[in-house]
Design an enzyme around this catalytic site. Structure first.
Site, PDB file in Angstrom:
ATOM      1  N   GLU A  66     -70.128  13.893  89.721  1.00  0.00           N
ATOM      2  CA  GLU A  66     -69.625  12.707  90.402  1.00  0.00           C
ATOM      3  C   GLU A  66     -70.675  11.590  90.401  1.00  0.00           C
ATOM      4  O   GLU A  66     -70.340  10.407  90.309  1.00  0.00           O
ATOM      5  CB  GLU A  66     -69.224  13.046  91.834  1.00  0.00           C
ATOM      6  N   PRO A 274     -76.815  26.639  81.787  1.00  0.00           N
ATOM      7  CA  PRO A 274     -76.162  26.929  83.074  1.00  0.00           C
ATOM      8  C   PRO A 274     -76.010  25.669  83.911  1.00  0.00           C
ATOM      9  O   PRO A 274     -76.806  24.725  83.817  1.00  0.00           O
ATOM     10  CB  PRO A 274     -77.122  27.923  83.746  1.00  0.00           C
ATOM     11  N   ARG A 275     -74.991  25.665  84.755  1.00  0.00           N
ATOM     12  CA  ARG A 275     -74.667  24.494  85.564  1.00  0.00           C
ATOM     13  C   ARG A 275     -75.742  24.182  86.593  1.00  0.00           C
ATOM     14  O   ARG A 275     -76.064  23.025  86.828  1.00  0.00           O
ATOM     15  CB  ARG A 275     -73.320  24.747  86.250  1.00  0.00           C
ATOM     16  N   GLY A 316     -80.689  16.575  83.193  1.00  0.00           N
ATOM     17  CA  GLY A 316     -80.620  15.236  82.627  1.00  0.00           C
ATOM     18  C   GLY A 316     -80.715  15.179  81.113  1.00  0.00           C
ATOM     19  O   GLY A 316     -80.887  14.089  80.547  1.00  0.00           O
ATOM     20  N   GLU A 317     -80.602  16.328  80.426  1.00  0.00           N
ATOM     21  CA  GLU A 317     -80.720  16.335  78.968  1.00  0.00           C
ATOM     22  C   GLU A 317     -79.461  16.858  78.277  1.00  0.00           C
ATOM     23  O   GLU A 317     -79.504  17.223  77.101  1.00  0.00           O
ATOM     24  CB  GLU A 317     -81.926  17.159  78.531  1.00  0.00           C
ATOM     25  N   ASN A 341     -67.366  18.327  82.653  1.00  0.00           N
ATOM     26  CA  ASN A 341     -67.059  17.093  81.931  1.00  0.00           C
ATOM     27  C   ASN A 341     -66.865  17.334  80.433  1.00  0.00           C
ATOM     28  O   ASN A 341     -67.816  17.659  79.710  1.00  0.00           O
ATOM     29  CB  ASN A 341     -68.185  16.077  82.152  1.00  0.00           C
ATOM     30  N   LEU A 343     -65.747  14.943  78.388  1.00  0.00           N
ATOM     31  CA  LEU A 343     -65.807  13.671  77.672  1.00  0.00           C
ATOM     32  C   LEU A 343     -67.146  13.438  76.992  1.00  0.00           C
ATOM     33  O   LEU A 343     -67.207  12.745  75.966  1.00  0.00           O
ATOM     34  CB  LEU A 343     -65.505  12.515  78.625  1.00  0.00           C
ATOM     35  N   GLU A 344     -68.216  13.981  77.536  1.00  0.00           N
ATOM     36  CA  GLU A 344     -69.520  13.770  76.899  1.00  0.00           C
ATOM     37  C   GLU A 344     -69.549  14.350  75.482  1.00  0.00           C
ATOM     38  O   GLU A 344     -69.941  13.637  74.543  1.00  0.00           O
ATOM     39  CB  GLU A 344     -70.625  14.360  77.774  1.00  0.00           C
TER      40      GLU A 344
END
Length: 428
Positions: A66, A274-275, A316-317, A341, A343-344
């Protein structure tokens, strides 16, 4: 259930919530969960005291996904409405870290207050926001009630309402419907989302179909250079696929699929991300237990020809990891957590595979499926078959990727529409 019962239950659950924070801090371990508890209880005076802004917009995003989704809107508000301060709240430390990375001191970041009356009122009394922007599905009864009571305008940006969530609101209509009717503006991702909100009593005046800002994904200018630098760690030319944002219980299924893939494509490399960061070490142990050779991104070791798994243990990568791969499986979908996500990878031209649990991205998954950019796999066996098929079929892989890029480009523009709505309601 009405709000009085909700408040009573929430107060009863508060000790359990605190114990869960301790458990996450000490057992997982994720030490950040042991810090800044005062903010979660609405004590945010110190954070406010360090800021010069006098007028505030409150933006609430639950976690990393988000935070990334709302970041273009926050950036535009900061650029074009410089007289307004923006306080961004998240629920998780990873969300907090992402906000720090994205905005630094340009915004004020604190943890969101838990949704009990005292905490929410303390937060509102400190910042006195003129507008509250909630992201996607972050709808909390007390947050909405007391924000409205304080005189703030309330907007839900990138709003989505899956069929599953819709049934939940129907079941607890005594709590959900009054809350939804207090919201001034719902910027829905698609007509289906708007229709579900409409059936729950949201007025036509409050409903707007804007599309999803997640289609307005922007790829950093330095992404190719960063991807090329990371690619130098991978020795040789190998078929590479990624399992991204995987959740607890899902890695076992991904690794089961990988075992099958290796029979047909022995040189295949899996990038496994992993998330949540507290799960990096347990996932590495899981790979080693299955006799897989693992290199962690943080180790700076080369990914040799004998390496099976490149473990993405950084934050962040994700776009860089996607850039290394030839196709993507998006996690949170082979376990019932609703998919992450999609869409990335589509924006980068990768074929996208997801499991059947897609409620977090239901509309977007349907859009990508309709154009042939995304395929749903029922289980780990079907995942293995599709990865093998796509890695061995350059033409099919390229066609899916091109369709994904085209779909992302065709659906851009939600940011402009949502920004215009935000400014309109801010001025009322």
């Amino acid at each position: 259930m009405n709000r009085a019962i909700y408040n009573f239950v929430f107060y009863l659950l508060l000790p359990i919530i605190v114990l869960r924070l301790l458990w996450r801090a000490l057992v997982l371990p994720a030490p950040a969960y042991a810090k800044r508890w005062g903010e979660r209880l609405g004590f945010v005076e110190l954070a406010r005291a360090n800021r010069r802004e006098q007028r505030w917009i409150w933006v609430h995003a639950a976690s990393v996904g988000e935070s990334v989704a709302i970041s273009p809107l926050v950036t535009r508000l900061r650029e074009q409405q410089p007289d307004w301060g923006i306080v961004v709240t998240t629920m998780t430390p990873t969300g907090s870290e992402r906000i720090e990375e994205l905005f630094g001191s340009d915004v004020c970041h604190v943890y969101a207050p838990y949704d009990y009356a005292g905490a929410v009122k303390r937060f509102l009394n400190t910042f006195k926001p003129a507008m509250v922007i909630l992201v996607e599905t972050e709808l909390w009864p007390n947050l909405v009630h007391y924000s409205k009571k304080s005189g703030a305008r309330i907007m839900v940006a990138n709003a989505r309402l899956s069929e599953k969530s819709y049934r939940g609101y129907q079941k607890f209509s005594g709590l959900g419907k009054p809350m939804l009717q207090k919201i001034d503006c719902i910027a829905a991702q698609a007509s289906m989302d708007a229709e579900r909100f409409r059936r729950l009593g949201v007025s036509e005046q409050a409903l707007h179909i804007t599309g999803s800002m997640k289609f307005d994904v922007s790829l950093p200018d330095n992404l190719p250079a960063k991807t090329a630098a990371m690619a130098q760690r991978i020795e040789g030319s190998r078929p590479v696929w990624i399992a991204a944002s995987t959740r607890d219980g899902e890695e076992e299924k991904v690794l089961a699929a990988f075992t099958q893939i290796k029979r047909d494509i022995p040189a295949a490399l899996l990038i496994l991300v992993p998330r949540h960061p507290e799960r990096f070490a347990p996932v590495e142990r899981l790979c080693l237990k299955q006799s897989l050779r693992v290199v962690r991104r943080s180790s700076e070791e080369s990914v040799a020809a004998a390496t099976d798994v490149f473990l993405g243990d950084s934050m962040g990568e994700m776009l860089i990891y996607y850039g290394l791969a030839q196709l993507a499986f998006v996690g949170g979908s082979l376990v019932d957590t609703g998919c992450q996500n999609v869409l990335e990878p589509a924006a980068l031209g990768l074929p996208v595979l997801v499991g059947p649990s897609q409620f977090n991205f239901q509309t977007i998954c349907e859009q990508l499926t309709d154009v042939g950019a995304l395929q749903t796999v029922a289980d780990e066996n079907e995942l293995a078959r599709e990865v093998v098929r796509l890695l061995q079929d350059d033409e099919a892989r390229s066609a899916m990727g091109d369709k994904g890029k085209a779909a992302v480009a065709a659906n851009k523009g939600a940011l402009d529409r949502i920004y215009d709505l935000a400014v309109q309601y801010l001025a009322l």
